[in-house]
Design an enzyme around this catalytic site. Structure first.
Site, PDB file in Angstrom:
ATOM      1  N   THR A 107      49.364  63.453  46.095  1.00 49.63           N
ATOM      2  CA  THR A 107      49.981  64.629  45.468  1.00 49.63           C
ATOM      3  C   THR A 107      49.147  65.113  44.292  1.00 49.63           C
ATOM      4  O   THR A 107      49.260  66.272  43.903  1.00 49.63           O
ATOM      5  CB  THR A 107      51.385  64.271  44.951  1.00 49.63           C
ATOM      6  OG1 THR A 107      51.285  63.036  44.240  1.00 49.63           O
ATOM      7  CG2 THR A 107      52.372  64.119  46.096  1.00 49.63           C
ATOM      8  N   ASP A 162      44.517  57.990  38.836  1.00 50.06           N
ATOM      9  CA  ASP A 162      44.123  56.642  38.416  1.00 50.06           C
ATOM     10  C   ASP A 162      43.736  56.604  36.937  1.00 50.06           C
ATOM     11  O   ASP A 162      44.120  55.694  36.201  1.00 50.06           O
ATOM     12  CB  ASP A 162      42.933  56.155  39.263  1.00 50.06           C
ATOM     13  CG  ASP A 162      43.178  56.341  40.747  1.00 50.06           C
ATOM     14  OD1 ASP A 162      44.353  56.470  41.140  1.00 50.06           O
ATOM     15  OD2 ASP A 162      42.194  56.377  41.512  1.00 50.06           O
TER      16      ASP A 162
HETATM   17  C1  GLA Z   1      43.244  57.509  45.194  1.00 48.08           C
HETATM   18  C2  GLA Z   1      42.703  58.574  44.272  1.00 48.08           C
HETATM   19  C3  GLA Z   1      43.834  59.239  43.493  1.00 48.08           C
HETATM   20  C4  GLA Z   1      44.961  59.689  44.419  1.00 48.08           C
HETATM   21  C5  GLA Z   1      45.346  58.556  45.369  1.00 48.08           C
HETATM   22  C6  GLA Z   1      46.356  58.991  46.393  1.00 48.08           C
HETATM   23  O1  GLA Z   1      43.778  56.441  44.447  1.00 48.08           O
HETATM   24  O2  GLA Z   1      41.788  58.008  43.367  1.00 48.08           O
HETATM   25  O3  GLA Z   1      43.317  60.320  42.754  1.00 48.08           O
HETATM   26  O4  GLA Z   1      44.599  60.840  45.126  1.00 48.08           O
HETATM   27  O5  GLA Z   1      44.226  58.042  46.046  1.00 48.08           O
HETATM   28  O6  GLA Z   1      47.572  59.266  45.795  1.00 48.08           O
END
Ligand code: GLA
Length: 363
Positions: free
Chosen positions: A18, A150
């Protein structure tokens, strides 16, 4: 002067894929993290990794070798490209976040170095700037097209809370999350199927979401207000993928908001079915699970979890489950048996507690 900063990995309780759709997510930081010890050096930029035992020295921040050095020196390269006079540095990285497990081992490295450099160089960056530098290190220097979840989690989470992230404006709000008060815990099962973000599938999903938004005349899929009408509008025979991605993102945003409301009302057990619905959506609509993730989620539910879902980008990595504390051991054994029976690698399990975001340690 030497400074040390520690930044954690994360699990995402709900709200997957998202972030790059200007949507909602609800991560919490885990206890595992990366410690960056940074000091000014005489010449060059020297990085060491306690994990692989390597030491690398480079002379030019704009000519970094591929691999882990890009994460460790990415923030310095971004600061230099933004006009900061970055002196020669020594950067030591020491992380206990499992690599490639979808627990943000990369954000832990990047955020620990960004916050350490801010401190060492007296930059006094704002929270938004710390985020921007950390994101640019991963997006521009490493070249992974991730969406910001993250780094936001690693920088801003706090103990005992989940972080409601709104990627329309990158605003955050802490929401108390205390499963232990309900006799519950979050069990993390690492399938040990390694994923990679710089790889094509993540970028392909991101592209499909952008295409769907464009076809719907929207800036992003966050703006979908009438899902049935949006699905009807994606009416070309070849639009199947765009419809599925749109449905995942719209329903996932709604689920995040429902979980936030349940947590605010102190009703932790009732979030379980929403976690499981998120997994089904990621499996059937967004199609980012692998057999190991599906098997772990299904087995944990059979073993008494109130809900279970993959966390992170998918294509490997971890499943999280909300499990009664007295059923954790049985649930772990059930997944181990199921994996052995299916001929999968043995999984690794641990319980996760909502922990603190990036913080300074004594040097
Ligand atoms: C990875 C990416 C995040 C996000 C997730 C899915 O962790 O680093 O930015 O898009 O996937 O929610």
């Amino acid at each position: 002067m030497t400074v040390r900063w520690r930044a954690p990995g994360r699990v995402n309780l709900i709200g997957e894929h998202t972030d790059y759709n200007a949507g909602l997510a609800l991560p919490f930081a885990i206890e595992q993290g990366c410690t960056a010890t940074v000091s000014v050096a005489q010449h060059g930029f020297t990085v060491t990794s306690a994990q692989n035992g390597e030491q690398v020295t480079v002379d030019d921040l704009h000519e970094l070798p591929d691999g882990w050095v890009r994460y460790a020196l990415g923030p310095a390269a971004v600061l230099a490209s933004r006009g900061v006079d970055v002196p020669p540095l020594r950067v030591e990285i020491d992380s206990d976040v499992p690599l490639g497990a979808g627990l943000s081992s990369s954000a832990a490295v990047v955020c620990s170095v960004t916050t350490a450099l801010d401190d060492l160089l007296g930059l006094d960056l704002s929270p938004d700037d710390l985020l921007a530098v950390s994101r640019a290190a991963e997006n521009d220097v490493v070249g992974a097209p991730t969406g910001g979840l993250d780094q936001l989690a690693s920088l801003r989470c706090e103990a005992g809370q989940v972080l409601r992230c709104d990627f329309a404006d990158f605003s955050t709000e802490l929401v108390p999350f205390d499963p232990a008060a309900h006799g519950l815990t979050v069990l993390v099962v690492d399938t040990r199927v390694e994923h990679g973000h710089a790889g094509g599938e993540y970028a392909a999903r991101r592209h499909a979401c952008e295409q769907a938004a464009t076809r719907l005349g929207l800036g992003s899929l966050r703006e979908v207000t009438d899902l049935p009408a949006a699905l009807v509008a994606l009416d070309r025979p070849e639009d199947g993928e765009l419809r599925r991605c749109t449905r995942h993102v719209a329903t996932e945003n709604a689920r995040v908001q429902e979980v936030v409301e349940l947590l605010r009302a102190g009703d932790v057990p009732r979030i379980g079915p929403l976690l499981s619905a998120s997994h089904a959506s990621l499996r059937d609509d967004f199609r980012v699970t692998v057999p190991e993730l599906d098997l772990a989620a299904a087995t944990l539910e059979e073993a008494g979890a109130l809900g279970a879902r993959m966390t992170g980008g998918g294509f490997g990595g971890c499943v999280i489950a909300l499990v009664p504390v007295d059923r954790v051991d049985a649930a772990v054994r059930a997944v181990e048996r199921a994996f052995a029976g299916a001929g999968h690698r043995a999984p690794v399990s641990f319980t996760a507690r909502p922990s603190a975001g990036a913080s300074r340690l004594d040097a």
